[in-house]
Every structure is written in C-alpha cells, then in structure tokens.
Design a protein around this motif. Structure first.
Motif, short mmCIF file in Angstrom:
data_model
loop_
_atom_site.label_atom_id
_atom_site.label_comp_id
_atom_site.label_asym_id
_atom_site.label_seq_id
_atom_site.Cartn_x
_atom_site.Cartn_y
_atom_site.Cartn_z
N LEU A 11 -24.88 39.79 67.60
CA LEU A 11 -25.23 38.38 67.50
C LEU A 11 -24.19 37.61 66.68
O LEU A 11 -23.80 36.49 67.04
N TRP A 12 -23.73 38.20 65.60
CA TRP A 12 -22.74 37.56 64.74
C TRP A 12 -21.43 37.32 65.49
O TRP A 12 -20.85 36.25 65.42
N ASN A 13 -20.99 38.32 66.23
CA ASN A 13 -19.76 38.18 67.01
C ASN A 13 -19.93 37.17 68.15
O ASN A 13 -19.01 36.41 68.46
N ALA A 14 -21.12 37.14 68.74
CA ALA A 14 -21.39 36.17 69.81
C ALA A 14 -21.40 34.75 69.26
O ALA A 14 -20.90 33.81 69.90
N PHE A 15 -21.97 34.56 68.09
CA PHE A 15 -22.00 33.25 67.44
C PHE A 15 -20.59 32.74 67.17
O PHE A 15 -20.32 31.54 67.25
N ARG A 16 -19.68 33.64 66.89
CA ARG A 16 -18.30 33.27 66.56
C ARG A 16 -17.40 33.18 67.79
O ARG A 16 -16.23 32.83 67.67
N ASN A 17 -17.94 33.47 68.95
CA ASN A 17 -17.15 33.45 70.17
C ASN A 17 -16.79 32.03 70.57
O ASN A 17 -17.55 31.10 70.31
N VAL A 22 -21.91 33.23 75.62
CA VAL A 22 -22.06 34.63 75.18
C VAL A 22 -23.32 34.77 74.33
O VAL A 22 -24.13 35.69 74.53
N LEU A 23 -23.50 33.88 73.37
CA LEU A 23 -24.71 33.94 72.54
C LEU A 23 -25.93 33.43 73.29
O LEU A 23 -27.03 33.98 73.14
N ALA A 24 -25.75 32.41 74.11
CA ALA A 24 -26.89 31.85 74.85
C ALA A 24 -27.53 32.89 75.76
O ALA A 24 -28.73 32.81 76.05
N ARG A 25 -26.76 33.88 76.19
CA ARG A 25 -27.29 34.91 77.10
C ARG A 25 -27.97 36.06 76.36
O ARG A 25 -28.61 36.91 76.99
N GLU A 26 -27.83 36.11 75.04
CA GLU A 26 -28.43 37.21 74.28
C GLU A 26 -29.96 37.12 74.31
O GLU A 26 -30.53 36.03 74.20
N ALA A 27 -30.60 38.26 74.44
CA ALA A 27 -32.06 38.32 74.47
C ALA A 27 -32.59 38.85 73.15
O ALA A 27 -31.84 39.35 72.31
N GLU A 28 -33.90 38.71 72.98
CA GLU A 28 -34.56 39.25 71.78
C GLU A 28 -34.30 40.74 71.70
O GLU A 28 -34.53 41.47 72.65
N GLY A 29 -33.77 41.18 70.58
CA GLY A 29 -33.44 42.59 70.43
C GLY A 29 -34.18 43.20 69.25
O GLY A 29 -35.37 42.97 69.06
N GLY A 30 -33.44 43.92 68.44
CA GLY A 30 -34.06 44.63 67.34
C GLY A 30 -34.43 43.76 66.16
O GLY A 30 -35.15 44.20 65.26
N LEU A 31 -33.93 42.53 66.13
CA LEU A 31 -34.22 41.63 65.02
C LEU A 31 -35.21 40.55 65.43
O LEU A 31 -35.07 39.95 66.50
N LYS A 32 -36.19 40.31 64.56
CA LYS A 32 -37.15 39.24 64.82
C LYS A 32 -36.44 37.88 64.78
O LYS A 32 -35.40 37.73 64.15
N PHE A 33 -37.00 36.93 65.45
CA PHE A 33 -36.58 35.53 65.42
C PHE A 33 -35.25 35.29 66.14
O PHE A 33 -34.67 34.20 66.00
N THR A 73 -34.68 35.01 69.45
CA THR A 73 -34.85 34.02 70.52
C THR A 73 -34.97 32.61 69.97
O THR A 73 -34.30 31.68 70.45
N SER A 74 -35.78 32.42 68.94
CA SER A 74 -35.96 31.08 68.37
C SER A 74 -34.68 30.59 67.69
O SER A 74 -34.37 29.40 67.73
N THR A 75 -33.93 31.51 67.09
CA THR A 75 -32.68 31.13 66.44
C THR A 75 -31.65 30.67 67.47
O THR A 75 -31.00 29.63 67.30
N ILE A 76 -31.50 31.43 68.55
CA ILE A 76 -30.54 31.05 69.59
C ILE A 76 -30.95 29.72 70.23
O ILE A 76 -30.10 28.87 70.51
N SER A 77 -32.24 29.54 70.45
CA SER A 77 -32.72 28.29 71.04
C SER A 77 -32.36 27.10 70.16
O SER A 77 -31.88 26.07 70.66
N ARG A 78 -32.58 27.24 68.85
CA ARG A 78 -32.29 26.10 67.96
C ARG A 78 -30.79 25.88 67.81
O ARG A 78 -30.32 24.73 67.72
N TRP A 79 -30.01 26.96 67.81
CA TRP A 79 -28.55 26.84 67.76
C TRP A 79 -28.05 26.08 68.99
O TRP A 79 -27.20 25.19 68.88
#
Length: 313
Positions: A151-157, A162-173, A175-181
């Motif tokens: 997620l960190w590397n995708a955010f910096r891409n 790249v980040l918009a396509r990431e799905a909910e994984g091992g960390l909570k929140f 999906t909501s974080t990517i949506s707000r970003w």
C-alpha cells in the motif's frame, strides 16, 4: 522493559503518556495526505523532501523542521534494539498513511511489532479505555507487513490507479482509506475534490460567507473519519483563493485562524454548477506520488468510482 510506542502525533502521545502506559512514545508527525511523497527514496531522503515541503508552507523554519524529522527517524531506527515496538494508530486517512509508512520501515528492519488500531480517536478515549486497548494489542503478521509495504509503495506511485485498484487485505480500514484518498483528487465533473466541493456548497448555503471555525467544524462533521487539521484546511482554502478568478476570498491572517473569514465568489458559484471547466495552475499539487499538473491531470470520477487521466486545457 525497553518499549517504543509509535503514534500519530503529539496530542495522542501526551494522552498515551497520561494514561500511565509504560514506554517511550514517538510522534509520527507528518501530514502525508498533503504534498509530495515520491517513490524510490529512503526514509532519510523522503524526510528531507517532507521537511522542505512543510517549511515551505510556513509551518516552521527549514532547519528546525528537518531537525525534527531527523530526530524522529533516529528514534525509529532504535526499534531493532527494543523489547517491544507498538504501532498505535487510528482509522482515518491521516493515520493510515502514517501506519503504512511505519510498518514498511519496520518490516525493512525485520522488526516484530504489535498493533493497536480501531475506529476511535485516541485523544477522546479515557485512560481506562486506552489501557484496555493496550492490553488487546495484537502481533503484526507477516501478511500485514507485506500489505503495508504494498500500500505504501502504491501510494507513492506516479500512477494513482495502482493504489485505486488495491483491495482490502490484511490491514483493517484499507478500503475506506483508499476511497477517501481517491476523493482528494479533483473530480471529473467540477474539477474540485470532495473537501473543496463541500466547502463551496457550505458557503453557498450560508449566505456566501462563514468563519474559519464554523467551516472547519462543518468539514470535520461530514467526514466518516475526520482527518484534516486546521493548518491543512488553510492550505486548501489558500489554493481556492489562488484560482484565476478566485473561487473564494479570504480575510484575515493564517497566524490567527479563528479571525479568518471566507467568502464565496461569483466564480465559485459558477464552478459549483458544473459544466465545462479548465485546469487552473492553482490545481497543480502533489497527492502522494502523483504530481498533478495541466499535462498530468488525474481526476476522480464519482459515478464510476475510477481514476481518469485527461488532457483538458
């Protein structure tokens, strides 16, 4: 026991200390949702970029800001020698970006850590609740370290898809974080991001004018997880007032934010109606690793919930 507790800022750190929880508390003071967070930089190199950006906003003298980042990073680098490292963060955009960065850094140092993260703001919790949260901390799994780094590397891409396509994984929140970003990007319909559109609508519904305090409280209240501080809001307002023609007008100085008043202009009212709009140099800015410019327009389509790259003049 040598314990390091990493949290989102000075206020949260003070509350954790006041609760009597043993350990050295590190405030991860950075507003990562504002300004450049480019890829392929080490922690030290990125901190230099962030320090220059923050000082450019008038939030501190350059050498002083950089010194604070160096001290922060040096303390983080003591993590391998600690008996325990705790990451204690909240669920909002501000915190989650910090958490991704911290877990990425700890993972690169092969440091084990525990995690406290739930949908509640640390500053509003009682000492008893903070103690309960502390006792309920969980080990950060290998999968969570990997997810944070991804997620960190995708955010910096440079490509926000790249980040918009990431799905909910091992960390909570996630999906909501990517949506707000994603909603921090200008929209395809008006060229305004979520916060900008809300503020213009708020002003339009309040006779075209509001105090900084009233607008700030209204902005926070409409968020699912409030994340913006007053200084970040002033940066956003300054940008809207820098459009040609200005979408708002500011009266007052940022050294006394409560005394600042904001007025909606005719151009702001026209922008609210949508229709055709053109890219303004005031729109140029960084969101994570994406440098928005007239020749690199990434916009968020509210209807399709997708990023779109456009070349509007």
């Amino acid at each position: 026991m040598s314990r390091l507790i990493i949290t989102n800022g000075s206020a949260a750190a003070d509350v954790i200390r006041a609760a009597g929880i043993e350990g050295e508390v590190l405030s991860w003071n950075d507003i990562l949702h504002d300004g450049p967070v480019p890829s392929r930089l080490s922690l030290d190199e990125l901190s230099e970029v962030r320090g220059h950006y923050i000082s450019s906003l008038g939030w501190g003298e350059s050498n002083g800001v950089l010194a604070e980042f160096v001290a922060r990073d040096d303390l983080l680098k003591t993590a391998p020698s600690r008996d325990e490292v705790i990451c204690w963060f909240e669920h909002d955009l501000y915190d989650q970006l910090q958490l991704w960065q911290v877990l990425d850094a700890l993972g690169s140092m092969h440091v084990s850590a525990t995690l406290i993260c739930r949908d509640a703001f640390i500053n509003y919790q009682s000492s008893a609740q903070l103690t309960a949260d502390f006792d309920a901390r969980t080990e950060v799994t290998t999968g969570q370290f990997v997810a944070a780094s991804t997620l960190w590397n995708a955010f910096r891409n440079t490509d926000p898809e790249v980040l918009a396509r990431e799905a909910e994984g091992g960390l909570k929140f996630t999906t909501s974080t990517i949506s707000r970003w994603a909603q921090c990007f200008p929209s395809t319909s008006r060229g305004l991001n979520r916060s900008e559109r809300f503020m213009l609508e708020y002003l339009d519904g309040h006779s075209g004018s509001a105090s900084f305090g009233d607008l700030f409280r209204a902005l926070l209240a409409q968020e699912e997880a409030a994340f913006m501080g007053d200084t970040s809001l002033f940066v956003l307002l300054s940008r809207l007032s820098s459009f040609e023609p200005p979408l708002i007008r500011l009266q007052g100085e940022k050294t006394s934010l409560p005394a600042v008043t904001i007025g909606l202009t005719d151009a702001g009212r026209i922008r609210l109606k949508g229709g055709d709009w053109s890219w303004d140099p005031a729109c140029d800015r960084w969101i994570g690793g994406v440098h928005l410019t007239k020749s690199n327009q990434w916009l968020w389509n509210l209807e399709t919930q997708e990023m779109e790259r456009q070349a509007k003049g």
